[in-house]
Design a protein around this motif. Sequence first.
Motif, PDB file in Angstrom:
ATOM      1  N   MET A 164       0.793  -1.226   0.000  1.00  0.00           N
ATOM      2  CA  MET A 164       0.000   0.000   0.000  1.00  0.00           C
ATOM      3  C   MET A 164       0.827   1.278   0.000  1.00  0.00           C
ATOM      4  SD  MET A 164      -2.988  -1.054   2.674  1.00  0.00           S
ATOM      5  CE  MET A 164      -4.024   0.281   2.128  1.00  0.00           C
ATOM      6  N   GLU A 165       2.107   1.202   0.386  1.00  0.00           N
ATOM      7  CA  GLU A 165       2.936   2.410   0.411  1.00  0.00           C
ATOM      8  C   GLU A 165       4.352   2.047  -0.014  1.00  0.00           C
ATOM      9  OE1 GLU A 165       3.557   4.069   4.324  1.00  0.00           O
ATOM     10  OE2 GLU A 165       3.327   2.117   5.275  1.00  0.00           O
ATOM     11  N   LEU A 166       4.982   2.955  -0.724  1.00  0.00           N
ATOM     12  CA  LEU A 166       6.259   2.632  -1.343  1.00  0.00           C
ATOM     13  C   LEU A 166       7.104   3.885  -1.502  1.00  0.00           C
ATOM     14  CD1 LEU A 166       6.201   3.500  -4.737  1.00  0.00           C
ATOM     15  CD2 LEU A 166       4.148   2.092  -4.402  1.00  0.00           C
ATOM     16  N   ALA A 167       8.355   3.652  -1.870  1.00  0.00           N
ATOM     17  CA  ALA A 167       9.265   4.741  -2.199  1.00  0.00           C
ATOM     18  C   ALA A 167      10.144   4.314  -3.352  1.00  0.00           C
ATOM     19  CB  ALA A 167      10.109   5.112  -0.985  1.00  0.00           C
ATOM     20  N   GLY A 168      10.531   5.273  -4.167  1.00  0.00           N
ATOM     21  CA  GLY A 168      11.374   4.977  -5.313  1.00  0.00           C
ATOM     22  C   GLY A 168      11.665   6.236  -6.103  1.00  0.00           C
ATOM     23  N   THR A 169      12.027   6.061  -7.365  1.00  0.00           N
ATOM     24  CA  THR A 169      12.417   7.169  -8.233  1.00  0.00           C
ATOM     25  C   THR A 169      11.470   7.238  -9.428  1.00  0.00           C
ATOM     26  OG1 THR A 169      14.725   6.839  -7.596  1.00  0.00           O
ATOM     27  CG2 THR A 169      14.308   8.164  -9.559  1.00  0.00           C
ATOM     28  N   VAL A 170      11.018   8.440  -9.759  1.00  0.00           N
ATOM     29  CA  VAL A 170      10.127   8.618 -10.905  1.00  0.00           C
ATOM     30  C   VAL A 170      10.937   8.400 -12.186  1.00  0.00           C
ATOM     31  CG1 VAL A 170       8.635  10.212 -12.162  1.00  0.00           C
ATOM     32  CG2 VAL A 170       8.607  10.176  -9.659  1.00  0.00           C
ATOM     33  N   ASP A 171      10.525   7.408 -12.967  1.00  0.00           N
ATOM     34  CA  ASP A 171      11.282   6.963 -14.133  1.00  0.00           C
ATOM     35  C   ASP A 171      10.694   7.457 -15.452  1.00  0.00           C
ATOM     36  OD1 ASP A 171      13.670   5.336 -14.420  1.00  0.00           O
ATOM     37  OD2 ASP A 171      12.455   3.950 -15.613  1.00  0.00           O
ATOM     38  N   ALA A 172       9.381   7.732 -15.465  1.00  0.00           N
ATOM     39  CA  ALA A 172       8.720   8.203 -16.679  1.00  0.00           C
ATOM     40  C   ALA A 172       7.440   8.928 -16.283  1.00  0.00           C
ATOM     41  CB  ALA A 172       8.403   7.035 -17.621  1.00  0.00           C
ATOM     42  N   LEU A 173       6.932   9.751 -17.209  1.00  0.00           N
ATOM     43  CA  LEU A 173       5.765  10.590 -16.930  1.00  0.00           C
ATOM     44  C   LEU A 173       4.659  10.335 -17.936  1.00  0.00           C
ATOM     45  CD1 LEU A 173       7.590  14.039 -16.496  1.00  0.00           C
ATOM     46  CD2 LEU A 173       6.890  12.492 -14.655  1.00  0.00           C
ATOM     47  N   GLY A 174       3.398  10.404 -17.462  1.00  0.00           N
ATOM     48  CA  GLY A 174       2.266  10.475 -18.364  1.00  0.00           C
ATOM     49  C   GLY A 174       2.193  11.870 -18.975  1.00  0.00           C
ATOM     50  N   PRO A 175       1.395  12.047 -20.028  1.00  0.00           N
ATOM     51  CA  PRO A 175       1.352  13.333 -20.742  1.00  0.00           C
ATOM     52  C   PRO A 175       1.010  14.536 -19.862  1.00  0.00           C
ATOM     53  CG  PRO A 175       0.196  11.632 -21.976  1.00  0.00           C
ATOM     54  CD  PRO A 175       0.523  11.034 -20.651  1.00  0.00           C
ATOM     55  N   ASP A 176       0.169  14.343 -18.831  1.00  0.00           N
ATOM     56  CA  ASP A 176      -0.257  15.474 -18.005  1.00  0.00           C
ATOM     57  C   ASP A 176       0.399  15.505 -16.631  1.00  0.00           C
ATOM     58  OD1 ASP A 176      -1.935  16.254 -20.067  1.00  0.00           O
ATOM     59  OD2 ASP A 176      -3.666  15.162 -19.267  1.00  0.00           O
ATOM     60  N   ALA A 177       1.387  14.658 -16.386  1.00  0.00           N
ATOM     61  CA  ALA A 177       2.084  14.657 -15.097  1.00  0.00           C
ATOM     62  C   ALA A 177       3.090  15.804 -15.059  1.00  0.00           C
ATOM     63  CB  ALA A 177       2.794  13.325 -14.886  1.00  0.00           C
ATOM     64  N   PRO A 178       3.325  16.385 -13.880  1.00  0.00           N
ATOM     65  CA  PRO A 178       4.248  17.527 -13.772  1.00  0.00           C
ATOM     66  C   PRO A 178       5.670  17.135 -14.187  1.00  0.00           C
ATOM     67  CG  PRO A 178       2.917  17.319 -11.777  1.00  0.00           C
ATOM     68  CD  PRO A 178       2.666  16.087 -12.593  1.00  0.00           C
ATOM     69  N   PRO A 179       6.277  17.835 -15.126  1.00  0.00           N
ATOM     70  CA  PRO A 179       7.637  17.506 -15.565  1.00  0.00           C
ATOM     71  C   PRO A 179       8.658  17.551 -14.437  1.00  0.00           C
ATOM     72  CG  PRO A 179       6.592  19.041 -17.094  1.00  0.00           C
ATOM     73  CD  PRO A 179       5.682  18.942 -15.909  1.00  0.00           C
ATOM     74  N   SER A 180       8.388  18.354 -13.404  1.00  0.00           N
ATOM     75  CA  SER A 180       9.343  18.499 -12.294  1.00  0.00           C
ATOM     76  C   SER A 180       9.542  17.206 -11.502  1.00  0.00           C
ATOM     77  CB  SER A 180       8.877  19.606 -11.345  1.00  0.00           C
ATOM     78  OG  SER A 180       7.596  19.289 -10.809  1.00  0.00           O
ATOM     79  N   LEU A 181       8.619  16.237 -11.654  1.00  0.00           N
ATOM     80  CA  LEU A 181       8.735  14.991 -10.899  1.00  0.00           C
ATOM     81  C   LEU A 181       9.738  14.009 -11.508  1.00  0.00           C
ATOM     82  CD1 LEU A 181       5.055  14.138  -9.855  1.00  0.00           C
ATOM     83  CD2 LEU A 181       6.946  14.786  -8.362  1.00  0.00           C
ATOM     84  N   LEU A 182      10.085  14.172 -12.775  1.00  0.00           N
ATOM     85  CA  LEU A 182      10.956  13.206 -13.437  1.00  0.00           C
ATOM     86  C   LEU A 182      12.309  13.135 -12.720  1.00  0.00           C
ATOM     87  CD1 LEU A 182      11.185  11.239 -15.818  1.00  0.00           C
ATOM     88  CD2 LEU A 182      12.184  13.107 -17.158  1.00  0.00           C
ATOM     89  N   GLY A 183      12.689  11.921 -12.348  1.00  0.00           N
ATOM     90  CA  GLY A 183      13.959  11.711 -11.665  1.00  0.00           C
ATOM     91  C   GLY A 183      13.929  11.955 -10.174  1.00  0.00           C
ATOM     92  N   LYS A 184      12.792  12.401  -9.642  1.00  0.00           N
ATOM     93  CA  LYS A 184      12.700  12.722  -8.221  1.00  0.00           C
ATOM     94  C   LYS A 184      12.530  11.455  -7.377  1.00  0.00           C
ATOM     95  CE  LYS A 184      12.950  17.228  -7.943  1.00  0.00           C
ATOM     96  NZ  LYS A 184      11.752  18.066  -7.822  1.00  0.00           N
ATOM     97  N   ARG A 185      13.132  11.478  -6.184  1.00  0.00           N
ATOM     98  CA  ARG A 185      12.903  10.452  -5.167  1.00  0.00           C
ATOM     99  C   ARG A 185      11.585  10.778  -4.478  1.00  0.00           C
ATOM    100  NH1 ARG A 185      15.791  10.978  -1.038  1.00  0.00           N
ATOM    101  NH2 ARG A 185      16.247   8.828  -0.454  1.00  0.00           N
TER     102      ARG A 185
END
Length: 322
Positions: free
Chosen positions: A61-82
């Motif tokens: 139910m809860e996790l942590a990791g790194t943003v690896d790819a984005l959907g078309p409407d996802a904020p670009p600032s999240l890419l690569g974020k922990r």
Amino acid sequence: MRAFQISTFGESPVLADVPRPHPGRDEVLVRIAACGLNFADLLTIKGEYQEKPALPATLGMELAGTVDALGPDAPPSLLGKRVAVFSGGGGLAEYGAFPASRCVPLPDSMSFAEAAGFQVAYGTSHVALDHKTRLQPGETLLVLGAAGGVGLTAVEIGKLMGARVIACARGPQKLRAAGIAGADHLVDSETEDLREQVKALGGADVVYDPVGGAQFTAALRACKPEARILIIGFASGDVPRIPANHLLVKNVSVQGLYWGGYLHFRPDVLTRSMGRLFGWYSEGRLRPHISHTLPLSRAQEALDLLRDRRSTGKVVVTTDQA
């Protein structure tokens, strides 16, 4: 990718090879490093959790990791974020696609393992004690199941909010963990009479109960007038009957808390709470306790630790994606 899934309620989960997901319009693809386990995962396996997933379903139910790819409407600032994500499911896998709105950027000092077990446990206790019961400095807080995943955080947050904390847990090892978390008084549920011990300490203003069963009944009888009892869950497997006449005589209030439910009707409560909690962590005022860390290949062992109550604090499952 590998994912730990159930295909039929009531049957054991299995580690399966499944296709890697693709993020939807408002989603991100997270390369998962760690997943925190919760009692709700055990209920989900049995088909007894309040929100039943479509099958087959990946647990976690809860996790942590790194943003690896984005959907078309996802904020670009999240890419690569922990990030930490309260996903509601899908955490026991190597990758997952989740709503961008559920991603919380991590402080640089927070490990993936700490982050994976942070949101549900700390979030539940903070919303319970701050938003629901309005715990006040100097009040007496009784925490049942005080060495469990949410119980230890309730002890820790109760002390931060200025309460006197009575911790109830089973056996010296678990009580030691509650003492380290800041409890002022310790009650062994195996060998001591909970009601008598709490009454001897003056009674409880607030009861934090993730256990249910006989401990709920004993705690109710140890409440002061106008006490507030928080029902967090039923780890004992016994949903107690609440004697309304006792509530009336003592002017006691009983409240329920399902932390994840706020996502649907008051997400602002969770947002404010997480802001405060991550702030406390960055200031060094919270110390997440992880008793066991196991790899994804041993996810069943990790769940067994939770089921058999052999853990204190959180049990975390890791992948090789850190």
